[in-house]
Design a protein around this motif. Sequence first.
Motif, PDB file in Angstrom:
ATOM      1  N   ALA A 128      32.440  41.129  65.782  1.00  0.00           N
ATOM      2  CA  ALA A 128      32.954  40.179  66.762  1.00  0.00           C
ATOM      3  C   ALA A 128      32.453  38.774  66.490  1.00  0.00           C
ATOM      4  O   ALA A 128      33.020  37.815  66.962  1.00  0.00           O
ATOM      5  CB  ALA A 128      32.543  40.601  68.172  1.00  0.00           C
ATOM      6  N   ASP A 129      31.319  38.631  65.728  1.00  0.00           N
ATOM      7  CA  ASP A 129      30.764  37.315  65.477  1.00  0.00           C
ATOM      8  C   ASP A 129      31.474  36.580  64.351  1.00  0.00           C
ATOM      9  O   ASP A 129      31.252  35.402  64.146  1.00  0.00           O
ATOM     10  CB  ASP A 129      29.278  37.420  65.116  1.00  0.00           C
TER      11      ASP A 129
ATOM     12  N   GLY B 198      34.949  35.381  69.049  1.00  0.00           N
ATOM     13  CA  GLY B 198      33.797  36.245  69.265  1.00  0.00           C
ATOM     14  C   GLY B 198      32.496  35.593  68.841  1.00  0.00           C
ATOM     15  O   GLY B 198      31.516  36.277  68.541  1.00  0.00           O
ATOM     16  N   ALA B 199      32.451  34.271  68.797  1.00  0.00           N
ATOM     17  CA  ALA B 199      31.276  33.528  68.331  1.00  0.00           C
ATOM     18  C   ALA B 199      30.486  33.023  69.537  1.00  0.00           C
ATOM     19  O   ALA B 199      30.830  32.001  70.136  1.00  0.00           O
ATOM     20  CB  ALA B 199      31.709  32.369  67.434  1.00  0.00           C
ATOM     21  N   TRP B 200      29.431  33.739  69.897  1.00  0.00           N
ATOM     22  CA  TRP B 200      28.603  33.414  71.045  1.00  0.00           C
ATOM     23  C   TRP B 200      27.322  32.730  70.582  1.00  0.00           C
ATOM     24  O   TRP B 200      26.927  32.830  69.426  1.00  0.00           O
ATOM     25  CB  TRP B 200      28.221  34.680  71.810  1.00  0.00           C
TER      26      TRP B 200
ATOM     27  N   TYR C 168      23.421  29.175  74.421  1.00  0.00           N
ATOM     28  CA  TYR C 168      23.914  28.285  75.472  1.00  0.00           C
ATOM     29  C   TYR C 168      25.153  28.861  76.154  1.00  0.00           C
ATOM     30  O   TYR C 168      25.343  28.695  77.357  1.00  0.00           O
ATOM     31  CB  TYR C 168      24.225  26.904  74.888  1.00  0.00           C
ATOM     32  N   SER C 169      26.000  29.526  75.394  1.00  0.00           N
ATOM     33  CA  SER C 169      27.202  30.087  76.016  1.00  0.00           C
ATOM     34  C   SER C 169      26.834  31.158  77.029  1.00  0.00           C
ATOM     35  O   SER C 169      27.459  31.261  78.092  1.00  0.00           O
ATOM     36  CB  SER C 169      28.146  30.649  74.947  1.00  0.00           C
ATOM     37  N   PHE C 170      25.829  31.973  76.725  1.00  0.00           N
ATOM     38  CA  PHE C 170      25.401  32.987  77.690  1.00  0.00           C
ATOM     39  C   PHE C 170      24.795  32.342  78.931  1.00  0.00           C
ATOM     40  O   PHE C 170      25.075  32.745  80.056  1.00  0.00           O
ATOM     41  CB  PHE C 170      24.386  33.933  77.041  1.00  0.00           C
TER      42      PHE C 170
ATOM     43  N   PRO D  63      29.466  27.818  68.735  1.00  0.00           N
ATOM     44  CA  PRO D  63      28.173  27.444  68.155  1.00  0.00           C
ATOM     45  C   PRO D  63      28.135  26.048  67.556  1.00  0.00           C
ATOM     46  O   PRO D  63      27.049  25.523  67.296  1.00  0.00           O
ATOM     47  CB  PRO D  63      27.961  28.521  67.069  1.00  0.00           C
ATOM     48  N   LYS D  64      29.268  25.432  67.328  1.00  0.00           N
ATOM     49  CA  LYS D  64      29.289  24.070  66.780  1.00  0.00           C
ATOM     50  C   LYS D  64      29.275  22.997  67.866  1.00  0.00           C
ATOM     51  O   LYS D  64      29.283  21.800  67.550  1.00  0.00           O
ATOM     52  CB  LYS D  64      30.515  23.881  65.887  1.00  0.00           C
ATOM     53  N   LEU D  65      29.252  23.416  69.145  1.00  0.00           N
ATOM     54  CA  LEU D  65      29.298  22.459  70.243  1.00  0.00           C
ATOM     55  C   LEU D  65      27.923  22.259  70.867  1.00  0.00           C
ATOM     56  O   LEU D  65      27.128  23.201  70.953  1.00  0.00           O
ATOM     57  CB  LEU D  65      30.264  22.959  71.328  1.00  0.00           C
ATOM     58  N   PRO D  66      27.637  21.044  71.382  1.00  0.00           N
ATOM     59  CA  PRO D  66      26.430  20.851  72.176  1.00  0.00           C
ATOM     60  C   PRO D  66      26.607  21.506  73.543  1.00  0.00           C
ATOM     61  O   PRO D  66      27.743  21.778  73.971  1.00  0.00           O
ATOM     62  CB  PRO D  66      26.333  19.330  72.297  1.00  0.00           C
TER      63      PRO D  66
END
Length: 277
Positions: free
Chosen positions: A38-39, A193-195, A198-200, A159-162
Amino acid sequence: MKTDQMIPGRRSVLRIAACLGAAATAGALFTERGPGRADAPRPAAAPPAVAGAPEKESAYRLQPMTEYTPPVFRRALPPVRTRPFERLADAGRTMVLTFDDGPDPHYTPGILRTLREYDVNAMFFVCGEMARENRDLLAEMAGAGHVVGNHTWSHPLIPKLPPSRIREELGRTSEVIEQTLGAAPLWYRAPYGAWNKYSFEIGAELGMEPLAWTVDTLDWAEPGTGTIVRRVLEGAGPGVVVLSHDAGGDRSQSVTALRSYLPRLLDAGYRITVPRR
């Protein structure tokens, strides 16, 4: 890209305490597992080959947003997930069907018709900009008992975002859903599926639980209706969560495949359901 002209406020800080208080219920429904495949990000699909489509893929993927100030939320109380849920836990012959990237007026209605015909519910993880332009389909989803989840605003690689952009992507989409349905979403899914951490955390601040998938149909690559059907049937099993798409490209194969594999899953004794919190 068009931007919202009105910035609504949140309702009692998204009722965070109530949503997080229900996390124990979610834990009973789902089991956490490693991210696995998923990643792995996947390439964006080709634009829909449908004349007159109001929203092409390029109109809502990977576009910057302006003129939006996300609301301020307090940090979530524990527990905050460190991995997404991927399957139902101890649910017998039960499966979940999920559809990402919509709603799209060219494909979502066909999926809704098939689900209605067989009297089953599914989960729709919507992109905010698509949802803003198709609020009638959001209302139809919710009215039929389907679960509407958050799939970010513009489908970026998280993952590429602040953190500020992650909050903007998730918060803005939750606002549209709450404006339309009267309740904020309780589930979210990271594009590709890239967590990340920060997203969590931000998802939890917004009162949402993360859901990934067990079986990826790879329908975004338009592999053929038969291939999509085979992947679902071969991957079927207790607790399985199936990933498909109702937007982001030509999804006619996905619509047709559902009409084939859904009755076969039901005939095999599977119960198609959605999580409730």
